[in-house]
Design a protein around this motif. Sequence first.
Motif, PDB file in Angstrom:
ATOM      1  N   ASP A  91      14.378 -22.867   3.463  1.00  0.00           N
ATOM      2  CA  ASP A  91      13.636 -21.658   3.116  1.00  0.00           C
ATOM      3  C   ASP A  91      14.472 -20.423   3.421  1.00  0.00           C
ATOM      4  O   ASP A  91      15.101 -20.325   4.484  1.00  0.00           O
ATOM      5  N   LYS A 112      14.899 -17.089   4.827  1.00  0.00           N
ATOM      6  CA  LYS A 112      14.182 -16.300   5.827  1.00  0.00           C
ATOM      7  C   LYS A 112      14.432 -14.806   5.649  1.00  0.00           C
ATOM      8  O   LYS A 112      13.535 -13.977   5.772  1.00  0.00           O
ATOM      9  N   GLU A 167      13.343 -13.615  -0.481  1.00  0.00           N
ATOM     10  CA  GLU A 167      12.893 -14.109   0.818  1.00  0.00           C
ATOM     11  C   GLU A 167      11.642 -14.958   0.625  1.00  0.00           C
ATOM     12  O   GLU A 167      10.760 -14.621  -0.166  1.00  0.00           O
ATOM     13  N   GLY A 168      11.573 -16.070   1.367  1.00  0.00           N
ATOM     14  CA  GLY A 168      10.420 -16.956   1.267  1.00  0.00           C
ATOM     15  C   GLY A 168      10.612 -18.104   0.297  1.00  0.00           C
ATOM     16  O   GLY A 168       9.867 -19.079   0.332  1.00  0.00           O
ATOM     17  N   GLU A 194       1.552 -22.805   3.503  1.00  0.00           N
ATOM     18  CA  GLU A 194       2.315 -21.901   4.365  1.00  0.00           C
ATOM     19  C   GLU A 194       3.522 -21.332   3.622  1.00  0.00           C
ATOM     20  O   GLU A 194       3.821 -20.134   3.698  1.00  0.00           O
ATOM     21  N   GLU A 233       2.425 -18.759   1.066  1.00  0.00           N
ATOM     22  CA  GLU A 233       2.052 -17.490   1.708  1.00  0.00           C
ATOM     23  C   GLU A 233       3.296 -16.662   2.030  1.00  0.00           C
ATOM     24  O   GLU A 233       3.346 -15.468   1.754  1.00  0.00           O
ATOM     25  N   ARG A 234       4.305 -17.316   2.630  1.00  0.00           N
ATOM     26  CA  ARG A 234       5.542 -16.608   2.966  1.00  0.00           C
ATOM     27  C   ARG A 234       6.214 -16.066   1.711  1.00  0.00           C
ATOM     28  O   ARG A 234       6.728 -14.952   1.682  1.00  0.00           O
ATOM     29  N   TYR A 235       6.231 -16.885   0.665  1.00  0.00           N
ATOM     30  CA  TYR A 235       6.904 -16.506  -0.578  1.00  0.00           C
ATOM     31  C   TYR A 235       6.220 -15.296  -1.218  1.00  0.00           C
ATOM     32  O   TYR A 235       6.876 -14.317  -1.600  1.00  0.00           O
ATOM     33  N   SER A 239       6.861 -12.033   0.549  1.00  0.00           N
ATOM     34  CA  SER A 239       8.260 -11.667   0.752  1.00  0.00           C
ATOM     35  C   SER A 239       8.696 -10.436  -0.013  1.00  0.00           C
ATOM     36  O   SER A 239       9.789  -9.918   0.183  1.00  0.00           O
ATOM     37  N   ASP A 243       1.291  -9.672   3.741  1.00  0.00           N
ATOM     38  CA  ASP A 243       0.749 -10.848   4.422  1.00  0.00           C
ATOM     39  C   ASP A 243      -0.740 -11.044   4.152  1.00  0.00           C
ATOM     40  O   ASP A 243      -1.197 -12.164   3.908  1.00  0.00           O
TER      41      ASP A 243
END
Length: 458
Positions: free
Chosen positions: A32, A34, A69-70, A103, A106-108, A111, A119
């Motif tokens: 992933d 970061k 990112e993500g 998860e 969500e991060r993607y 990003s 978020d």
Amino acid sequence: MIDDFFQEDAPAPQEGDDALVSHPVKHTLRGDVKRIVYQNEAGTYSVIRMTNEKGWEVTLVGAMPGIMEGEHVQATGHWERHKEHGRQFRVTSIEPILPSTNEGMERYLASGVLPGIGDVYAKRIVAHFGEKTLDILDNHTERLREVPGIGAKRLEEIRESWQQNSSQRTTLVFLQGLGLSVAACSRLMALYGPATAEIVRVNPYRLAAEVDGIGFLTADRIANRLGIPADSPLRLCAGLVYTMEDLAQQGSTCCPKAPLMRDAVRLLEIGEEQAEKGLETALAEGKIVRESIAASTTEDGELFFLRKLHFAESALAKAIAILLRSPSRRFSMNPAALGQGFRRLNAMQRQAVEYACNYGFSILTGGPGVGKTTVVSQIAAAAAQSGKTIYLAAPTGRAAKRLSEATGQEATTIHRLLKWDPMARAFVYGPDRHLPCDVLVVDEASMLDTLLAASLFQ
């Protein structure tokens, strides 16, 4: 091999190594993204922190256009160790893989891939749609209105951004599938934007003419992978241009038809009839220029030029003709003031200095050891004595250094003199902006190629 560089017996840099120690064994990493530490505007170089599948943080460097990112990515390349930055992974190809877990999604989404989605909204979207989130974004974006806080304006921004990002991912995968490096993909995507994939599909031979680092042979391999036949008019035309370029690399500004056809047949592995068709297409499109030569010694009295070389040769001849016709910028020369240097010259050398002072254009020629450099030093001295601004230049840095040592004045390369602008892909000085000097001395002029000579004389 995957991740085995992290084993204890992995090679380590030794004292005295260069700043960068490379281990070119091919590896593949998955993980992933970061953080994007650095990315230039063109996307041709990035520094990215990635957490791999074993949980270790890895630094990726190289061309990685469109990576966010993500994202979950698969990168291929090799390990390097930099004395300042430590162990890093040099990427040669990279493929974004959309996350499959809640998860990861969500991060993607948080990003920055979608405008106005941080978020909080990322959690809301994934909580509402779960494993169907990416399908909703791909095919049913209007359903995002079901998520509290997402109105019509934000929905449209999300739709547009997701489509653009999806298109970029698809294009990157498509281009790498054709055997292009990530760096080449970056250049293509920066040049053509959203239309990149379509342009490559329709006419990959455009790349040879328009993209730095991609020549005919690379474009031909791409065309072959796309299923474009060997006798396609696109290939035949590009192949004849490539043949002319190959001849130009050997020093030929132009070429009679017979050797051109012979080389095209051999280089492209085509028949004579196909080579003829390629030539006619190239002529019709103005990529090759045909000129009839009345006094030609060729069988048919025709010569063929690459368009740029024909233009340069014509422009060079016109520029010299203008210099010859124009009133000369004469300047007086006082032999007594030049001292012993001038008195040591023989009659022909003195005449050469006088001509340079009295004519707008002159050529100084002769074999090794006849005193050309000595004459040039006296021309420079005469110009300085008359208060004239003189520029000294040569095709190479070494020749410029020798000219400077011989004259006691600063000399530079022609490229530096004309000031190459890489953004405009042209010289600052040219037909519309002349060099601000009274006298220009160019040493080793026989080393000039036609294109550079045309730029200089214009």
